[in-house]
Write a protein that holds these residues in place. Sequence first.
Motif, short mmCIF file in Angstrom:
data_model
loop_
_atom_site.label_atom_id
_atom_site.label_comp_id
_atom_site.label_asym_id
_atom_site.label_seq_id
_atom_site.Cartn_x
_atom_site.Cartn_y
_atom_site.Cartn_z
N GLN A 20 0.80 -1.23 0.00
CA GLN A 20 0.00 0.00 0.00
C GLN A 20 0.83 1.27 0.00
O GLN A 20 0.33 2.34 -0.36
CB GLN A 20 -0.92 0.01 1.23
CG GLN A 20 -1.98 -1.08 1.21
CD GLN A 20 -2.68 -1.23 2.55
OE1 GLN A 20 -2.45 -0.43 3.47
NE2 GLN A 20 -3.51 -2.25 2.69
N ILE A 21 2.09 1.19 0.40
CA ILE A 21 2.90 2.39 0.51
C ILE A 21 3.19 2.96 -0.87
O ILE A 21 3.40 2.23 -1.85
CB ILE A 21 4.22 2.09 1.27
CG1 ILE A 21 4.95 3.39 1.58
CG2 ILE A 21 5.11 1.14 0.47
CD1 ILE A 21 6.15 3.20 2.50
N THR A 22 3.16 4.27 -0.97
CA THR A 22 3.49 4.93 -2.23
C THR A 22 5.00 4.95 -2.41
O THR A 22 5.74 5.37 -1.51
CB THR A 22 2.96 6.38 -2.21
OG1 THR A 22 1.55 6.35 -2.01
CG2 THR A 22 3.25 7.08 -3.52
N ARG A 23 5.46 4.53 -3.57
CA ARG A 23 6.90 4.42 -3.79
C ARG A 23 7.59 5.78 -3.68
O ARG A 23 8.72 5.87 -3.19
CB ARG A 23 7.16 3.78 -5.15
CG ARG A 23 6.65 2.36 -5.25
CD ARG A 23 6.89 1.76 -6.64
NE ARG A 23 8.30 1.68 -6.97
CZ ARG A 23 9.13 0.74 -6.55
NH1 ARG A 23 8.67 -0.22 -5.73
NH2 ARG A 23 10.39 0.73 -6.89
N ARG A 36 1.60 0.87 -11.48
CA ARG A 36 1.30 1.84 -10.43
C ARG A 36 2.56 2.22 -9.64
O ARG A 36 3.47 1.43 -9.50
CB ARG A 36 0.27 1.28 -9.45
CG ARG A 36 -1.08 0.97 -10.09
CD ARG A 36 -2.04 0.50 -9.03
NE ARG A 36 -1.47 -0.62 -8.26
CZ ARG A 36 -1.91 -1.00 -7.06
NH1 ARG A 36 -2.89 -0.33 -6.49
NH2 ARG A 36 -1.38 -2.03 -6.44
N GLY A 37 2.53 3.46 -9.12
CA GLY A 37 3.63 3.90 -8.28
C GLY A 37 3.38 3.56 -6.83
O GLY A 37 3.73 4.32 -5.93
N VAL A 38 2.72 2.43 -6.59
CA VAL A 38 2.38 2.01 -5.24
C VAL A 38 2.95 0.62 -5.00
O VAL A 38 2.93 -0.24 -5.88
CB VAL A 38 0.85 1.98 -5.03
CG1 VAL A 38 0.50 1.48 -3.64
CG2 VAL A 38 0.26 3.36 -5.27
N ALA A 78 10.79 2.12 7.61
CA ALA A 78 10.87 1.89 6.17
C ALA A 78 9.49 1.89 5.52
O ALA A 78 9.31 2.40 4.41
CB ALA A 78 11.58 0.57 5.89
N LEU A 79 8.50 1.34 6.19
CA LEU A 79 7.14 1.26 5.66
C LEU A 79 6.31 2.48 6.02
O LEU A 79 5.11 2.51 5.72
CB LEU A 79 6.46 -0.01 6.16
CG LEU A 79 7.05 -1.33 5.66
CD1 LEU A 79 6.35 -2.51 6.30
CD2 LEU A 79 6.94 -1.40 4.14
N ARG A 80 6.92 3.45 6.68
CA ARG A 80 6.22 4.69 7.06
C ARG A 80 4.97 4.39 7.88
O ARG A 80 3.90 4.97 7.66
CB ARG A 80 5.85 5.51 5.82
CG ARG A 80 7.03 5.94 4.95
CD ARG A 80 7.97 6.88 5.72
NE ARG A 80 8.89 7.57 4.84
CZ ARG A 80 10.10 7.12 4.49
NH1 ARG A 80 10.51 5.95 4.96
NH2 ARG A 80 10.89 7.82 3.71
N LEU A 81 5.09 3.47 8.83
CA LEU A 81 3.94 3.11 9.65
C LEU A 81 3.56 4.27 10.57
O LEU A 81 4.42 5.01 11.04
CB LEU A 81 4.24 1.88 10.50
CG LEU A 81 4.58 0.57 9.76
CD1 LEU A 81 4.69 -0.58 10.76
CD2 LEU A 81 3.53 0.25 8.70
#
Length: 280
Positions: A20-23, A36-38, A78-81
């Motif tokens: 789900q994270i946006t690259r 997709r850029g996701v 890293a996953l921006r949680l």
Amino acid sequence: MTEGAWRAELGDFLRARRGQITRAEVGLPPLGRGRRGVGLRREEVAVLSGVSVTWYTWLEQGREIHPSRQVLDAIARALRLSGTEHDYVLALAGYAAPRREAGAGPQEAPGHVRRLLDALAGYPSYAIAPDWGISAWNAAYARLYPNVASVPAVDRNLLWLVFTDPYVRALLPDWQVASRRFLAEFRAEAGPRLGEPGFTALIERLRAASPAFREGWENHDIEGFTSRERVFLHPVAGELRLEHHRLAPSDHPGLHLVVYTPMPGTDAAERLRLLGGEVS
């Protein structure tokens, strides 16, 4: 939850968040034309977290490995949680949630907390931040303690007021006992934060301003909060016997709501009406 169950849930959760994270959030380009850029690849999460691809793959697969707190913290970054998501990952692995740093001054109470305080109508209620700065209050509390609206913001701190405001001292017939109890409760809660600048400044100001605080602080007394009866001597309402409660909103655990309700078997409800406002 069994060990196998939490490993499976942790793996599923990390895999879902990786997808789900946006690259662009982590500085990576889209995967290619028309894509997709996701979503991140496992190897990309591994590099961003500083762990091996094999190890991270096993983690997502729910293998029998034991991730350290430091590794889970790195993966969370890293996953921006979010803070809640980070806490969830740590809880699944059996670690306590990280302590959130408190600000130097009173934390602003959000609108829904202020509306809750107002809805308590005739019950004196207020909100305090981790450093016991009073960040919001209702009209009933302003009638119990009129100075709350006029005191300088830097001094609008419950511990500071208890030890330095003559009005508060007169309001508490058991001031000697109550002030020591407040101090022991504050120290129990603030202990891990006492090295933070805001807490250090508050303690030093109180040590300079109040001999009673200075003496009590040197005793190192610790006591947890419990709901209990409190007695106030108000210049208009007279003796008020109230029950002292404290709650924490689940979405703002750093704030505590303090609520005073009439003590059963007393005339406190009638006396609160003398201050104005409705008391059910």
